[in-house]
Write a protein that holds these residues in place. Structure first.
Motif, mmCIF file in Angstrom:
data_model
loop_
_atom_site.group_PDB
_atom_site.id
_atom_site.type_symbol
_atom_site.label_atom_id
_atom_site.label_comp_id
_atom_site.label_asym_id
_atom_site.label_seq_id
_atom_site.Cartn_x
_atom_site.Cartn_y
_atom_site.Cartn_z
ATOM 1 N N ASP A 65 0.848 -1.180 0.000
ATOM 2 C CA ASP A 65 0.000 0.000 0.000
ATOM 3 C C ASP A 65 0.888 1.236 0.000
ATOM 4 O OD1 ASP A 65 -1.857 1.948 0.334
ATOM 5 O OD2 ASP A 65 -2.951 0.961 1.946
ATOM 6 N N PRO A 66 0.690 2.188 -0.900
ATOM 7 C CA PRO A 66 1.558 3.376 -0.922
ATOM 8 C C PRO A 66 1.551 4.145 0.378
ATOM 9 C CG PRO A 66 0.245 3.231 -2.937
ATOM 10 C CD PRO A 66 -0.284 2.191 -1.999
ATOM 11 N N GLU A 67 0.460 4.095 1.136
ATOM 12 C CA GLU A 67 0.416 4.839 2.393
ATOM 13 C C GLU A 67 1.413 4.279 3.401
ATOM 14 O OE1 GLU A 67 -3.541 4.816 3.761
ATOM 15 O OE2 GLU A 67 -4.254 6.296 2.315
ATOM 16 N N TRP A 68 1.643 2.974 3.350
ATOM 17 C CA TRP A 68 2.561 2.378 4.319
ATOM 18 C C TRP A 68 3.999 2.376 3.811
ATOM 19 C CZ3 TRP A 68 0.181 2.450 8.575
ATOM 20 C CH2 TRP A 68 -1.187 2.188 8.650
ATOM 21 N N LYS A 69 4.202 2.823 2.580
ATOM 22 C CA LYS A 69 5.562 2.950 2.059
ATOM 23 C C LYS A 69 6.167 4.316 2.342
ATOM 24 C CE LYS A 69 5.530 -0.331 -1.765
ATOM 25 N NZ LYS A 69 5.697 -0.501 -3.229
ATOM 26 N N PHE A 70 5.366 5.280 2.777
ATOM 27 C CA PHE A 70 5.866 6.629 3.018
ATOM 28 C C PHE A 70 6.467 6.708 4.419
ATOM 29 C CE2 PHE A 70 5.476 10.949 4.551
ATOM 30 C CZ PHE A 70 6.035 11.664 3.522
ATOM 31 N N PHE A 71 7.736 7.098 4.454
ATOM 32 C CA PHE A 71 8.428 7.306 5.729
ATOM 33 C C PHE A 71 9.148 8.642 5.627
ATOM 34 C CE2 PHE A 71 8.178 2.676 5.456
ATOM 35 C CZ PHE A 71 7.644 2.367 6.692
ATOM 36 N N ASP A 72 8.875 9.543 6.560
ATOM 37 C CA ASP A 72 9.525 10.853 6.539
ATOM 38 C C ASP A 72 10.565 10.991 7.641
ATOM 39 O OD1 ASP A 72 7.789 10.829 8.631
ATOM 40 O OD2 ASP A 72 6.838 12.741 8.193
ATOM 41 N N THR A 73 10.854 9.934 8.373
ATOM 42 C CA THR A 73 11.927 9.942 9.368
ATOM 43 C C THR A 73 12.693 8.626 9.265
ATOM 44 O OG1 THR A 73 10.457 9.045 11.082
ATOM 45 C CG2 THR A 73 10.704 11.448 10.983
ATOM 46 N N ALA A 74 13.953 8.691 9.597
ATOM 47 C CA ALA A 74 14.798 7.495 9.585
ATOM 48 C C ALA A 74 15.958 7.725 10.535
ATOM 49 C CB ALA A 74 15.305 7.176 8.177
ATOM 50 N N ARG A 75 16.481 6.629 11.046
ATOM 51 C CA ARG A 75 17.642 6.669 11.940
ATOM 52 C C ARG A 75 18.662 5.666 11.416
ATOM 53 N NH1 ARG A 75 17.276 4.539 18.038
ATOM 54 N NH2 ARG A 75 17.140 2.624 16.841
ATOM 55 N N ILE A 76 19.863 6.153 11.091
ATOM 56 C CA ILE A 76 20.902 5.300 10.525
ATOM 57 C C ILE A 76 22.200 5.516 11.292
ATOM 58 C CG2 ILE A 76 19.875 5.288 8.225
ATOM 59 C CD1 ILE A 76 21.928 7.354 7.384
ATOM 60 N N HIS A 77 23.074 4.515 11.216
ATOM 61 C CA HIS A 77 24.405 4.584 11.819
ATOM 62 C C HIS A 77 25.428 4.497 10.691
ATOM 63 C CE1 HIS A 77 28.050 3.109 13.916
ATOM 64 N NE2 HIS A 77 27.606 3.883 14.890
ATOM 65 N N VAL A 78 26.246 5.525 10.575
ATOM 66 C CA VAL A 78 27.237 5.602 9.503
ATOM 67 C C VAL A 78 28.636 5.505 10.109
ATOM 68 C CG1 VAL A 78 25.786 6.886 7.922
ATOM 69 C CG2 VAL A 78 27.128 8.123 9.605
ATOM 70 N N THR A 79 29.510 4.790 9.404
ATOM 71 C CA THR A 79 30.890 4.607 9.859
ATOM 72 C C THR A 79 31.814 4.756 8.653
ATOM 73 O OG1 THR A 79 30.143 3.019 11.520
ATOM 74 C CG2 THR A 79 32.494 3.103 11.058
ATOM 75 N N GLY A 80 32.747 5.674 8.755
ATOM 76 C CA GLY A 80 33.743 5.831 7.702
ATOM 77 C C GLY A 80 34.768 4.712 7.759
ATOM 78 N N GLY A 81 35.383 4.453 6.633
ATOM 79 C CA GLY A 81 36.402 3.412 6.581
ATOM 80 C C GLY A 81 37.669 3.808 7.320
ATOM 81 N N ASP A 82 38.301 2.848 7.974
ATOM 82 C CA ASP A 82 39.559 3.106 8.672
ATOM 83 C C ASP A 82 40.690 3.292 7.672
ATOM 84 O OD1 ASP A 82 38.084 2.706 10.939
ATOM 85 O OD2 ASP A 82 38.775 0.647 11.253
ATOM 86 N N GLY A 83 41.633 4.128 8.037
ATOM 87 C CA GLY A 83 42.813 4.297 7.200
ATOM 88 C C GLY A 83 43.744 3.098 7.295
ATOM 89 N N GLY A 84 44.504 2.866 6.245
ATOM 90 C CA GLY A 84 45.459 1.761 6.251
ATOM 91 C C GLY A 84 46.657 2.049 7.136
#
Length: 577
Positions: A65-84
């Motif tokens: 249902d398109p109504e349940w596909k709409f999300f206007d908030t999200a919470r993510i965890h981002v991590t940059g790659g470590d240097g060599g």
């Protein structure tokens, strides 16, 4: 009993026994026998949950249902790659006896980047992928070869996405233009090899750096739809009907409140090429929406970017003017900036006879309550005056300046930990644990993570850095004494003022003491001199030495006499083999 068994067997074996009630009693007994045999062979506990799931699952459930596909908030965890990590190597080639250090540095880690995608209108993809990590850089190798950098990871987000730090809720940035990029997690810097530490005084350094860890943080993504006109009004006022009449959008329309539960976007084609008007319809507002009543506080942010607010008033309401005043009061309570946006007031449902009779009176009262003359009567159901309304809205929106939202406190994600001020550190001690000190600071903690503790020269360099930053001096001023525990991030040290390497990890100290014990067991200590009476070779009694060497007899042994050349005589016996 037979009827229950036959119906249950039909549910187990499908349509084969669907007509069991019309069979004879002989066939019914045969079916019961088959059911009993099946019950003996098949585990009944495994079959029972399947029957319950089949009975409890609604047949008319609409998935996707398109109504349940709409999300206007999200919470993510981002991590940059470590240097060599950097490399410790020395050049060894023919004709180059002392080639010098040749260890390369490690590659930089990849970064996590948000990119604005005009084809998206929801944050559902970001909710499906919560943890995002970029690739790490490769380690450096010999012959001065640097490691390869890690690849960046790009996350597509819709227009109007606001990025916040989850812990502090500070705004870091927003993406409003297609193709715009925003770095949310920097990759770590590659560690330097021993080739970078070569100086005129130290031509053969034996130390290297570890790669800098990539930045890691939790983010809060919030979508604020970008539109020209935002619809406001009470529930069931006709906002979705107007959106469907003015554009090709197909929102859900029904004769009950809160039919719209998610924002809807539509584009009204005025006729000129490129002159489309973007419309945004949000769920209805009620009294107390600014404090969380209803669904208004959840979606009011979607009209903050609109140039103009279209306030729709239901003509069939018991108090249309009171509804208009209530919505404006909720806007002021929610956001003062939102309440100051220009509004266009629309009286809807003039196709109803009761509203048609009171049309002029209601328009006059709305002009007085609004304080301006931008009031128009329409019928969204019959599309009366809808085209005129869209034409006026287009001209009015073009005349309005682009006003950005007030800039809240921000946090900078583009600054690495090593770029922070090295003098910003603090020393913490707890009276409950005397003799323990913790040093906090972004710069010094990052330096400790990048120190290669297996190399003594790297440990010595870390000690010099603490001296240069003034940390050792402040520890002494705070009362730290020899042997106290000093903690920097996850590394523990013993405080030893005045030594060359006052900060050596406990693991290395234990290894050194172990090696010293092993070395002491292999090397025999020389025997000490002892007197004759104590088991030695010479007595310390001076009476035994009286008269020794009085006639210089002992010294005569040192004199050398010239010996004559030896020659054989005739009578001498000579031994022969």
């Amino acid at each position: 009993m037979h009827t229950f068994s036959v119906v249950l067997a039909a549910s187990l074996f499908g349509s084969t026994l669907a007509f069991a009630p019309s069979l004879s009693s002989h066939h019914q007994r045969t079916s019961l026998a088959v059911l009993k045999a099946t019950n003996e062979v098949t585990d009944w506990d495994k079959l029972q949950p399947k029957i319950q799931i089949k009975r409890n699952t609604p047949q008319t459930q609409q998935r996707d249902d398109p109504e349940w596909k709409f999300f206007d908030t999200a919470r993510i965890h981002v991590t940059g790659g470590d240097g060599g990590n950097g490399c410790v190597a020395f050049r060894r080639e023919k004709g180059e006896a002392m080639g010098g250090p040749s260890g390369g540095r490690g590659g930089n880690g990849g970064s996590v980047i948000l990119i604005c995608d005009a084809n998206l209108n929801t944050l559902a993809p970001s909710r499906n992928r919560v943890h995002v990590r970029a690739r790490k850089g490769n380690n450096g190798i010999g012959k001065g070869k640097n490691g390869c950098a890690g690849f960046d990871v790009r996350i597509p987000v819709p227009r109007g996405t606001v990025v916040r730090e989850l812990l502090t809720q500070k705004v870091a940035g927003e993406l409003t233009e297609p193709g715009q990029e925003f770095v949310v997690s920097l990759g770590g810097r590659g560690g330097r090899g021993n080739e970078a530490f070569k100086t005129c005084r130290k031509t053969a350094p034996k130390l290297a750096e570890r790669g800098e860890p990539g930045a890691a943080r939790w983010l809060s993504l919030e979508l604020k739809l970008v539109a020209d006109v935002g619809f406001l009004g009470k529930p069931n006022a006709g906002k979705s009907t107007l959106l469907a009449a003015a554009s090709a959008a197909k929102p859900k329309i029904a004769n009950y409140p809160f039919t719209t539960i998610v924002p809807n976007l539509g584009v009204c084609d005025i006729g000129d090429e490129g002159a489309g008007l973007v419309l945004c319809d949000i769920p209805g507002l009620i009294e107390g929406a600014s404090s969380g009543v209803g669904m208004g506080s959840t979606f009011l942010r979607h009209v903050q970017r609109c140039k103009v607010l279209l306030h729709m008033v239901d003509g069939t309401s018991e108090d249309p003017i009171g509804d208009f005043v209530t919505i404006n009061n909720e806007l002021k309570k929610y956001n003062e900036f939102l309440s100051e946006k220009p509004q266009v007031v629309v009286l809807n449902k003039i196709d109803v006879s009761e509203v048609k009779e009171e049309q002029e009176k209601l328009l006059a009262q709305l002009r007085e309550a609004a304080g301006h003359s931008r009031v128009l009567a329409i019928s969204a159901a019959t599309t009366k005056n809808v085209e005129e309304l869209m034409g006026r809205l287009k001209k009015f929106c073009d005349s309005q300046p682009v006003v950005d939202l007030p800039e809240p406190p921000q946090v900078d994600f583009s600054k690495a930990e090593l770029d922070s001020d090295s003098d910003l550190f603090e020393i913490i001690s707890d009276p409950a644990y005397p003799g323990q000190w913790r040093v906090n600071g972004n710069y010094i903690e990052q330096v400790a993570k990048m120190t290669h503790w297996e190399y003594p020269e790297a440990v010595e360099r870390f000690g010099r850095q603490l001296e240069a930053l003034g940390i050792s001096e402040q520890l002494e001023q705070r009362g730290a004494v020899d042997g106290d525990l000093v903690m920097v991030d996850k590394f523990d040290f013993e405080f030893a003022p005045g030594m060359t390497n006052p900060y050596i990890p406990g693991e290395l100290l234990e290894k050194d003491s172990f090696y010293d014990e092993q070395r002491a067991m292999l090397v025999e200590e020389p025997t000490k001199w002892k007197a004759f009476r104590s088991g030695g070779y010479l007595d310390e009694d001076s009476e035994e030495l009286v008269g020794f060497n009085e006639g210089d007899d002992w010294d005569l042994l040192d004199e050398t006499e010239e010996l004559e050349e030896f020659s054989y005589e005739e009578d001498d016996d000579v031994w022969q083999a």
